[in-house]
Design an enzyme around this catalytic site. Structure first.
Site, PDB file in Angstrom:
ATOM      1  N   LYS A   1      -2.688  -3.971  -7.803  1.00 42.23           N
ATOM      2  CA  LYS A   1      -1.973  -5.244  -7.897  1.00 42.23           C
ATOM      3  C   LYS A   1      -3.027  -6.316  -8.166  1.00 42.23           C
ATOM      4  CE  LYS A   1       1.777  -7.816  -7.318  1.00 42.23           C
ATOM      5  NZ  LYS A   1       2.956  -7.778  -8.189  1.00 42.23           N
TER       6      LYS A   1
ATOM      7  N   ASP B   1       4.286  -2.702  -8.873  1.00 46.11           N
ATOM      8  CA  ASP B   1       5.737  -2.903  -9.004  1.00 46.11           C
ATOM      9  C   ASP B   1       6.270  -2.191 -10.238  1.00 46.11           C
ATOM     10  OD1 ASP B   1       3.969  -4.814  -9.901  1.00 46.11           O
ATOM     11  OD2 ASP B   1       5.342  -6.492  -9.789  1.00 46.11           O
TER      12      ASP B   1
ATOM     13  N   ASP C   1       5.915   8.421  -0.561  1.00 46.90           N
ATOM     14  CA  ASP C   1       7.262   8.691  -0.035  1.00 46.90           C
ATOM     15  C   ASP C   1       8.319   8.505  -1.122  1.00 46.90           C
ATOM     16  OD1 ASP C   1       6.336   9.315   2.473  1.00 46.90           O
ATOM     17  OD2 ASP C   1       7.792   8.059   3.523  1.00 46.90           O
TER      18      ASP C   1
ATOM     19  N   ASP D   1       0.870   4.855   0.485  1.00 46.69           N
ATOM     20  CA  ASP D   1       1.817   5.217   1.535  1.00 46.69           C
ATOM     21  C   ASP D   1       3.243   5.108   0.989  1.00 46.69           C
ATOM     22  OD1 ASP D   1       2.904   5.775   3.972  1.00 46.69           O
ATOM     23  OD2 ASP D   1       2.457   3.846   4.876  1.00 46.69           O
TER      24      ASP D   1
ATOM     25  N   TYR E   1      -4.843  -0.846   6.188  1.00 48.61           N
ATOM     26  CA  TYR E   1      -4.512  -0.011   7.342  1.00 48.61           C
ATOM     27  C   TYR E   1      -5.649   0.121   8.331  1.00 48.61           C
ATOM     28  CZ  TYR E   1      -0.011   1.404   5.535  1.00 48.61           C
ATOM     29  OH  TYR E   1       1.283   1.409   5.115  1.00 48.61           O
TER      30      TYR E   1
END
Ligand code: ATP
Length: 334
Positions: A173, A206, A234, A230, A124
């Protein structure tokens, strides 16, 4: 002693939910003094700037800001005002609790977890570009530093210890993004050795998403990099009834900013039906941050009881009340 905080009433439903929140904090007797400042569309309209210097100076001085949602107009020089504020004050830890509330249409009843998202590195940085003249190719950069990883990881472990939580799950990851998220995982393993009292596990992102949907109760504190954080935060808000109940804190060494996670909700702005809970829960995070945990606990309990009883709650929670009636119901429970 009175403590001064910067208050930004924001855009859309911002002023409505901020007024409700300040009414409740005053009723709680938190003894806070408010330094009202503007940002976003409201600031542009009154002083011609989206992020006035006076607002930044106020946050620098008070070190704490309670902020309602802001509109970032297209073409105003900012991709996102929220990101600009986080960058300016180096607010490296984004703390997003997700807690089930009885009486909401949430999928689970016993979720009580906190996501800590690294806020300043990862994917980001805004350093991306189209690299073919015809727009058929694009690239962007991801960055991780040992310092950036370590400070947010330590923050998460300290938070777990302080709030008597038992486990930290490091989400990564590193099997594919071996360098950037691999560094995060390696630093996590180093940092964990200083926290023997807290169970640590690591999980590939995942799998973490699947486990969160199947069995969210198994999580306690999650710490992860910017992009994964992020998405996961959510996802967690969705597990407990949506963004109307999702608060967030952005914490750095020099300042901290507390906010509702949802946007300005222009579709209901000015109608008096906005749910103030996300900002109220952010205020609870703020009270905890300034060492007023008993007040934070009282506030959360009053919100919890009001939602559970359905007393004068707003339409998004299935009630037929208004922001004002809901606020009064919460105040009465205090
Ligand atoms: P923005 O452009 O500022 O992100 P948005 O409308 O795209 O605004 P949100 O503000 O997050 O995104 O709103 C998404 C949906 O959730 C809207 O239908 C909105 O009315 C609803 N919503 C968001 N916050 C609240 C709230 N506090 N109370 C009730 N409904 C809300």
């Amino acid at each position: 002693m009175t403590r001064k905080i910067t208050v930004i009433r924001g855009d859309g439903i911002g002023p409505e939910i901020m007024d409700a929140t300040l009414t409740v904090i005053d009723r709680l007797g938190a003894g806070l003094e408010y330094d009202f400042q503007e940002a976003g569309l409201a600031a542009q309209q009154s002083v011609g700037e989206l992020l006035p210097e006076t607002t930044l100076e106020s946050i620098t001085e008070n070190r704490i800001a309670l902020k309602a949602p802001l509109t970032t107009p297209v073409g105003g020089g900012f991709k996102s005002l929220n990101v600009a504020l986080r960058k300016h004050f180096d607010l490296y830890a984004n703390v997003r609790p997700a807690i089930s509330f009885k009486g909401t249409r949430s999928r689970y009843e016993d979720v009580d977890l906190i996501t800590v998202r690294e806020n300043t590195e990862g994917a980001y940085l805004g350093e991306g570009a189209y690299t073919a003249p015809d727009g058929s190719r694009a690239e962007s950069k991801m960055i991780a530093t040992r310092k950036g990883c370590e400070r947010v990881l330590r923050f998460a472990f300290e938070l777990a210890r302080r709030s008597q939580r038992r486990k930290v799950t490091v989400v990564h990851k590193a099997n594919i993004l071996k360098d950037v998220t691999g560094l995060f995982l390696n630093v996590a393993r180093d940092v964990a050795t200083d926290y023997d009292d807290i169970e640590t596990e690591d999980m590939i992102v995942d799998n973490a998403c699947m486990q969160l949907v199947l069995n969210p109760e198994r999580f306690d504190v999650i710490v992860t990099t910017n992009l994964f954080g992020d998405i996961i935060s959510d996802l967690c808000a969705g597990l407990v009834g949506g963004l109307g109940l999702a608060p967030g804190a952005n914490i750095g060494e020099r300042a901290a900013m507390f906010e509702a996670v949802h946007g300005t909700a222009p579709d209901i702005a000015g109608k008096g039906v906005a749910n103030p809970c996300a900002l109220l829960l952010a205020a609870a995070q703020m009270l905890e941050y300034i060492d007023a945990k008993p007040l934070a606990d009282r506030l959360r309990l009053a919100i919890r009881d009001t939602i559970a009883s359905g007393d004068r709650t707003t339409p998004d929670l299935g009630g037929s009340g208004t922001t004002d009636s809901f606020t009064r119901a919460i105040c009465e429970r205090l």
